[in-house]
Scaffold this motif. Structure first.
Motif, PDB file in Angstrom:
ATOM      1  N   MET A  86      80.115 150.640 108.651  1.00 17.72           N
ATOM      2  CA  MET A  86      80.785 149.786 108.014  1.00 17.72           C
ATOM      3  C   MET A  86      81.121 148.251 108.993  1.00 17.72           C
ATOM      4  O   MET A  86      81.459 147.363 108.283  1.00 17.72           O
ATOM      5  N   GLN A  87      81.108 148.710 110.092  1.00 12.47           N
ATOM      6  CA  GLN A  87      81.196 147.415 110.982  1.00 12.47           C
ATOM      7  C   GLN A  87      80.156 146.421 110.679  1.00 12.47           C
ATOM      8  O   GLN A  87      80.356 145.291 110.523  1.00 12.47           O
ATOM      9  N   SER A  88      78.815 146.993 110.634  1.00 16.62           N
ATOM     10  CA  SER A  88      77.729 146.081 110.262  1.00 16.62           C
ATOM     11  C   SER A  88      78.019 145.494 108.778  1.00 16.62           C
ATOM     12  O   SER A  88      77.807 144.575 108.433  1.00 16.62           O
ATOM     13  N   TRP A  89      78.619 146.322 108.026  1.00 12.64           N
ATOM     14  CA  TRP A  89      78.949 146.033 106.557  1.00 12.64           C
ATOM     15  C   TRP A  89      79.551 145.066 106.311  1.00 12.64           C
ATOM     16  O   TRP A  89      79.353 144.026 105.759  1.00 12.64           O
ATOM     17  N   ALA A  90      80.748 145.054 107.234  1.00  6.09           N
ATOM     18  CA  ALA A  90      81.704 143.739 107.377  1.00  6.09           C
ATOM     19  C   ALA A  90      81.180 142.541 107.869  1.00  6.09           C
ATOM     20  O   ALA A  90      81.151 141.509 107.367  1.00  6.09           O
ATOM     21  N   VAL A  91      80.440 142.792 108.993  1.00  2.00           N
ATOM     22  CA  VAL A  91      79.638 141.648 109.624  1.00  2.00           C
ATOM     23  C   VAL A  91      78.797 140.924 108.721  1.00  2.00           C
ATOM     24  O   VAL A  91      78.589 139.764 108.796  1.00  2.00           O
ATOM     25  N   THR A  92      77.898 141.677 107.978  1.00  2.00           N
ATOM     26  CA  THR A  92      77.045 141.131 107.056  1.00  2.00           C
ATOM     27  C   THR A  92      77.749 140.370 105.666  1.00  2.00           C
ATOM     28  O   THR A  92      77.062 139.999 104.709  1.00  2.00           O
ATOM     29  N   GLY A  93      78.914 140.725 105.565  1.00  2.00           N
ATOM     30  CA  GLY A  93      79.615 139.992 104.517  1.00  2.00           C
ATOM     31  C   GLY A  93      79.768 140.850 103.210  1.00  2.00           C
ATOM     32  O   GLY A  93      79.922 140.316 102.123  1.00  2.00           O
ATOM     33  N   ARG A  94      79.291 141.772 103.303  1.00  2.00           N
ATOM     34  CA  ARG A  94      79.311 142.612 101.939  1.00  2.00           C
ATOM     35  C   ARG A  94      80.590 143.206 101.650  1.00  2.00           C
ATOM     36  O   ARG A  94      81.373 143.081 102.518  1.00  2.00           O
ATOM     37  N   PRO A  95      81.116 143.208 100.425  1.00  2.00           N
ATOM     38  CA  PRO A  95      82.429 143.258  99.658  1.00  2.00           C
ATOM     39  C   PRO A  95      82.908 144.626 100.291  1.00  2.00           C
ATOM     40  O   PRO A  95      82.323 145.645 100.379  1.00  2.00           O
ATOM     41  N   MET A  96      84.312 144.541 100.394  1.00  2.00           N
ATOM     42  CA  MET A  96      85.123 145.692 100.719  1.00  2.00           C
ATOM     43  C   MET A  96      86.327 145.701 100.053  1.00  2.00           C
ATOM     44  O   MET A  96      86.839 144.470  99.604  1.00  2.00           O
ATOM     45  N   VAL A  97      86.913 146.753  99.808  1.00  2.00           N
ATOM     46  CA  VAL A  97      88.381 146.924  99.122  1.00  2.00           C
ATOM     47  C   VAL A  97      89.082 147.693  99.910  1.00  2.00           C
ATOM     48  O   VAL A  97      88.641 148.544 100.897  1.00  2.00           O
ATOM     49  N   SER A  98      90.453 147.776  99.830  1.00  4.02           N
ATOM     50  CA  SER A  98      91.353 148.675 100.529  1.00  4.02           C
ATOM     51  C   SER A  98      92.091 149.545  99.371  1.00  4.02           C
ATOM     52  O   SER A  98      92.291 149.035  98.457  1.00  4.02           O
ATOM     53  N   GLU A  99      92.755 150.398  99.811  1.00  5.83           N
ATOM     54  CA  GLU A  99      93.577 151.349  99.011  1.00  5.83           C
ATOM     55  C   GLU A  99      94.899 151.022  99.123  1.00  5.83           C
ATOM     56  O   GLU A  99      95.642 151.516  98.500  1.00  5.83           O
ATOM     57  N   THR A 100      95.345 149.969  99.938  1.00  4.70           N
ATOM     58  CA  THR A 100      96.735 149.491 100.250  1.00  4.70           C
ATOM     59  C   THR A 100      97.168 148.377  99.428  1.00  4.70           C
ATOM     60  O   THR A 100      98.147 147.792  99.458  1.00  4.70           O
ATOM     61  N   GLY A 101      95.901 147.317  99.081  1.00  4.18           N
ATOM     62  CA  GLY A 101      96.330 146.140  98.488  1.00  4.18           C
ATOM     63  C   GLY A 101      96.319 145.011  99.211  1.00  4.18           C
ATOM     64  O   GLY A 101      96.239 143.960  99.064  1.00  4.18           O
ATOM     65  N   GLU A 102      96.256 145.304 100.961  1.00  5.63           N
ATOM     66  CA  GLU A 102      96.087 144.373 101.901  1.00  5.63           C
ATOM     67  C   GLU A 102      94.603 143.976 101.856  1.00  5.63           C
ATOM     68  O   GLU A 102      93.731 144.674 101.496  1.00  5.63           O
ATOM     69  N   THR A 103      94.397 142.962 102.853  1.00 10.53           N
ATOM     70  CA  THR A 103      93.087 142.760 103.049  1.00 10.53           C
ATOM     71  C   THR A 103      92.404 144.026 103.543  1.00 10.53           C
ATOM     72  O   THR A 103      92.826 144.402 104.686  1.00 10.53           O
TER      73      THR A 103
END
Length: 107
Positions: A86-103
């Motif tokens: 997921m670190q590479s996922w985030a770096v490459t700009g792939r979409p992410m969601v949270s379960e908290t409603g936060e960023t």
């Protein structure tokens, strides 16, 4: 046997993505549509993992997912490790969601 790996940016759009991180990590941020089975629960919940399609396994940086993918391949599944997690996922700009409603973020 060599473990098949793929980078997050090369994942097919319709990939079955299995996230094996701990609950706190999942809640903080994960890929939309991913399925969450923590590594410690995988053996007990393996029947939830498809037999009939390729499974892409992700964790935070790639270590836990590599172990999970190796085991899944050993028992006859078709599993691929997501290199860099997921670190590479985030770096490459792939979409992410949270379960908290936060960023969402990678915990």
């Amino acid at each position: 046997m060599t473990l098949p790996e793929i980078t997050p940016d090369a994942l097919p759009d319709d990939a079955y993505l299995l996230d094996v991180r701990e609950n706190e990590e999942w809640v903080a941020g994960h890929a939309p549509g991913a399925v969450h089975i923590p590594l410690g629960e995988l053996q007990a919940r393996v029947e939830e993992v498809p037999h009939d399609r390729q499974v892409f396994v992700v964790c935070r940086v790639g270590g836990r997912s590599a172990h999970a993918a190796m085991w899944l391949n050993h028992i006859g599944r078709d599993a691929v490790n997501v290199d860099g997690g997921m670190q590479s996922w985030a770096v490459t700009g792939r979409p992410m969601v949270s379960e908290t409603g936060e960023t969402p973020y990678v915990a």
